[in-house]
Design a protein around this motif. Sequence first.
Motif, PDB file in Angstrom:
ATOM      1  N   UNK A 209       0.805  -1.225   0.000  1.00  0.00           N
ATOM      2  CA  UNK A 209       0.000   0.000   0.000  1.00  0.00           C
ATOM      3  C   UNK A 209       0.837   1.274   0.000  1.00  0.00           C
ATOM      4  N   UNK A 210       1.904   1.323   0.786  1.00  0.00           N
ATOM      5  CA  UNK A 210       2.734   2.535   0.883  1.00  0.00           C
ATOM      6  C   UNK A 210       3.826   2.525  -0.189  1.00  0.00           C
ATOM      7  N   UNK A 211       3.419   2.605  -1.436  1.00  0.00           N
ATOM      8  CA  UNK A 211       4.381   2.499  -2.542  1.00  0.00           C
ATOM      9  C   UNK A 211       5.408   3.613  -2.520  1.00  0.00           C
ATOM     10  N   UNK A 212       5.042   4.794  -2.010  1.00  0.00           N
ATOM     11  CA  UNK A 212       6.013   5.895  -1.974  1.00  0.00           C
ATOM     12  C   UNK A 212       7.171   5.594  -1.024  1.00  0.00           C
ATOM     13  N   UNK A 213       6.972   4.637  -0.127  1.00  0.00           N
ATOM     14  CA  UNK A 213       8.026   4.217   0.804  1.00  0.00           C
ATOM     15  C   UNK A 213       8.742   2.978   0.280  1.00  0.00           C
ATOM     16  N   UNK A 214       7.971   2.004  -0.196  1.00  0.00           N
ATOM     17  CA  UNK A 214       8.563   0.721  -0.578  1.00  0.00           C
ATOM     18  C   UNK A 214       9.094   0.680  -2.004  1.00  0.00           C
ATOM     19  N   UNK A 215       8.558   1.530  -2.885  1.00  0.00           N
ATOM     20  CA  UNK A 215       9.002   1.528  -4.291  1.00  0.00           C
ATOM     21  C   UNK A 215       8.929   2.935  -4.870  1.00  0.00           C
ATOM     22  N   UNK A 216       9.656   3.882  -4.268  1.00  0.00           N
ATOM     23  CA  UNK A 216       9.542   5.281  -4.713  1.00  0.00           C
ATOM     24  C   UNK A 216       9.997   5.499  -6.154  1.00  0.00           C
ATOM     25  N   UNK A 217      11.031   4.806  -6.594  1.00  0.00           N
ATOM     26  CA  UNK A 217      11.521   4.996  -7.955  1.00  0.00           C
ATOM     27  C   UNK A 217      10.484   4.500  -8.961  1.00  0.00           C
ATOM     28  N   UNK A 218       9.924   3.337  -8.694  1.00  0.00           N
ATOM     29  CA  UNK A 218       8.927   2.781  -9.615  1.00  0.00           C
ATOM     30  C   UNK A 218       7.681   3.648  -9.671  1.00  0.00           C
ATOM     31  N   UNK A 219       7.239   4.155  -8.530  1.00  0.00           N
ATOM     32  CA  UNK A 219       6.058   5.017  -8.503  1.00  0.00           C
ATOM     33  C   UNK A 219       6.352   6.330  -9.219  1.00  0.00           C
ATOM     34  N   UNK A 220       7.534   6.895  -8.981  1.00  0.00           N
ATOM     35  CA  UNK A 220       7.907   8.139  -9.663  1.00  0.00           C
ATOM     36  C   UNK A 220       7.939   7.943 -11.174  1.00  0.00           C
ATOM     37  N   UNK A 221       8.440   6.808 -11.624  1.00  0.00           N
ATOM     38  CA  UNK A 221       8.496   6.556 -13.059  1.00  0.00           C
ATOM     39  C   UNK A 221       7.092   6.496 -13.662  1.00  0.00           C
ATOM     40  N   UNK A 222       6.134   5.939 -12.934  1.00  0.00           N
ATOM     41  CA  UNK A 222       4.760   5.919 -13.427  1.00  0.00           C
ATOM     42  C   UNK A 222       4.229   7.345 -13.528  1.00  0.00           C
ATOM     43  N   UNK A 223       4.490   8.159 -12.527  1.00  0.00           N
ATOM     44  CA  UNK A 223       4.029   9.544 -12.537  1.00  0.00           C
ATOM     45  C   UNK A 223       4.714  10.336 -13.666  1.00  0.00           C
TER      46      UNK A 223
END
Length: 227
Positions: A209-223
Amino acid sequence: MTTYVLVHGAWHGGWCWRQVAARLREAGHEVYTPTLTGLGERAHLASPDIGLRTHVDDITGLLTCEDLREVVLVGHSYAGLVVREAADRMPGRVSQIVLVDAWAGRDGESLDDLAPEFFREWVESVTVDGLLATPPPAMVGVTKPEQVEWLEAKLTPQPRLTFSEPTRLTGAVDAIRCRTVLCSPKGPMPFARLAGEHGWPATILDVGHDAMVTAPRELADILLGDA
């Protein structure tokens, strides 16, 4: 250049977006990570009187005071309700909404209305003096010791009214492009169903659920794909 406004979910603060925001800024974009009233570094303002409406005011105030336009408005979890209502109030300033494992209601619905019974029961069990006690990091998908320690030091109680106050929508938000990121697609929360009911496209990032903590690079790439 794209302007992103990243809005955190319950119990968190603007601090949780630190690594995501850094990557977006490195790519040349403008990023705001406001902390909602009563949380994070604004925890000294916590009160049982703080509701969803207060937090919507926080975001519309930011858009107005910083004169932000063509914004990609990102809401995580509880903040799905916040960003959709803020965009409904100020549709001319928002170009896109991105919901990250987020709640999304229709006019008159609250998070309580949308949540499964077990979650509502848990919420009642941890409510003390109008505030929701902080959950264990594992409940939001964070298990690595260093990340657990980071969250435990920063999470703050959430005003109960934010979950029970109904959202107010005129329908203007429905004309704004919206997409979702599903970070716990196999979890018990109805994020995938809500996205499907609204007809929003979804990207699956199965990292907890807390993707900004556990996978910040992957989430940033989606954004960044929306830039």
